[in-house]
Write an enzyme that holds these catalytic residues in place. Structure first.
Site, PDB file in Angstrom:
ATOM      1  N   TYR A   1      56.398 -25.203 -11.378  1.00 61.35           N
ATOM      2  CA  TYR A   1      56.178 -26.465 -10.668  1.00 61.35           C
ATOM      3  C   TYR A   1      55.846 -27.594 -11.644  1.00 61.35           C
ATOM      4  O   TYR A   1      56.398 -28.706 -11.554  1.00 61.35           O
ATOM      5  CB  TYR A   1      55.043 -26.257  -9.668  1.00 61.35           C
ATOM      6  CG  TYR A   1      54.602 -27.467  -8.898  1.00 61.35           C
ATOM      7  CD1 TYR A   1      55.353 -27.955  -7.829  1.00 61.35           C
ATOM      8  CD2 TYR A   1      53.405 -28.109  -9.205  1.00 61.35           C
ATOM      9  CE1 TYR A   1      54.927 -29.055  -7.099  1.00 61.35           C
ATOM     10  CE2 TYR A   1      52.968 -29.206  -8.481  1.00 61.35           C
ATOM     11  CZ  TYR A   1      53.735 -29.683  -7.434  1.00 61.35           C
ATOM     12  OH  TYR A   1      53.307 -30.768  -6.715  1.00 61.35           O
TER      13      TYR A   1
ATOM     14  N   LYS B   1      57.932 -31.015 -12.352  1.00 63.94           N
ATOM     15  CA  LYS B   1      57.319 -32.318 -12.120  1.00 63.94           C
ATOM     16  C   LYS B   1      57.285 -33.164 -13.390  1.00 63.94           C
ATOM     17  O   LYS B   1      57.388 -34.400 -13.327  1.00 63.94           O
ATOM     18  CB  LYS B   1      55.908 -32.139 -11.560  1.00 63.94           C
ATOM     19  CG  LYS B   1      55.876 -31.610 -10.121  1.00 63.94           C
ATOM     20  CD  LYS B   1      56.649 -32.507  -9.171  1.00 63.94           C
ATOM     21  CE  LYS B   1      56.409 -32.152  -7.719  1.00 63.94           C
ATOM     22  NZ  LYS B   1      57.197 -33.001  -6.788  1.00 63.94           N
TER      23      LYS B   1
END
Length: 303
Positions: free
Chosen positions: A172, A176
């Site tokens: 993640y 990001k």
């Protein structure tokens, strides 16, 4: 009723069936925008369900007198991204704002992270941002070349996990961080067509954060300000989607509760120029001196 700073604008919000995305969709509608509510109705880890959260949000918007349409395309699918943009143009006559918000998590320490868990998260977050931007930019480029004035916006969604790192969220966080970098490139490329591109790194109570930050993100007592409510994020996104933000591009904003901050990002730091190739043995004290003179990095979340 909020001031209608987005009256007449058509907005796509991805992952808008729940949480922050739902709050964005409702806030844009309250600000006068026509909203394409995209959501495929997955579970927290991206598994398919029979739920129809996008249609539920559309019903909420219509009940308040707004205009909206549901979309169930996969934003990380090439044809799905094209269909999403086409639906906005065909339904409402154009596209002015793209809010990339869709995503899910499959948290695990890197040493335990599976290839499928890496690929799935990077696909929906990073590729999902690219695909929708690619097709939206193609539309805006065509409008610009046809001599029609474009005053469009892209608002991407990064995260503190991408800006500072987060233990147990390597997939993640990497996605990001990639979104933050992609935002800078897109801002530099899309400006010629009349498009600004910015990103937010929000902190709020959602399905993705409620288990990780359960204590910190607890709801307040009755009557108190809920600093972790997802609705706190949307005012900045609505403003970034409005005509008022035309001079702002290539920026990443951190937002939590009532606090808005401009993220500094990677910058060229202190340097030493040897004027020739370094000998490896010489570099120990050089690196130590650079670190001593530099600004300490932010702490990794969970470290």
């Amino acid at each position: 009723m909020d001031e209608q700073i987005c009256a007449g604008r058509t907005v796509i919000v991805t992952g808008a069936g729940r949480g922050i995305g739902r709050a964005h969709a409702l806030a844009f509608a309250a600000a006068g925008a026509k909203v394409v509510v995209n959501d495929i109705g997955t579970t927290l880890d991206g598994a398919a369900t029979d739920e129809t959260p996008a249609q539920q949000v559309v019903a909420e918007i219509e009940a308040l007198g707004g205009q909206a349409v549901a979309n169930g395309d996969d934003v990380a699918d090439w044809d799905g991204g094209r269909n999403l943009v086409r639906q906005a143009v065909d339904t409402f006559g154009g596209l002015d704002v793209l809010v990339n918000n869709a995503g899910f998590v499959r948290d695990r320490m890197l040493v335990n992270l599976g290839e499928d868990e890496w690929d799935a998260v990077v696909r929906v977050h990073l590729k999902g941002h690219f695909v929708t931007m690619r097709h939206a930019a193609e539309y805006w480029r065509g409008e610009s070349k046809a001599g029609r004035q474009v005053d469009a916006r892209v608002i991407n969604t990064s995260s503190g996990a991408g800006l500072q790192g987060s233990v147990g969220q390597g997939n993640y966080g990497a996605a990001k961080a990639g979104i933050a970098g992609l935002t800078l490139t897109a801002a530099a490329e899309f400006g010629r067509y009349g498009v600004t591109v910015n990103a937010i790194a929000p902190s709020a109570r959602t399905r993705m954060t409620e288990t990780v930050f359960a204590e910190m993100m607890a709801a307040p007592e009755e009557g108190g300000f809920d600093a972790m409510a997802p609705e706190n994020i949307s005012p900045l996104v609505v403003w970034l989607g409005s005509a008022q933000s035309a001079s702002v591009t290539g920026r990443v904003f951190e937002i939590e509760g009532g606090k808005v901050a401009l993220a500094d990002g990677w910058r060229h730091g202190v340097a030493v120029d040897h004027g020739a190739r370094w000998n490896p043995a010489e570099l120990g004290p050089v690196v130590a001196d650079l670190i001593a003179k530099g600004v300490p990095p932010e702490s990794v979340y969970g470290a």
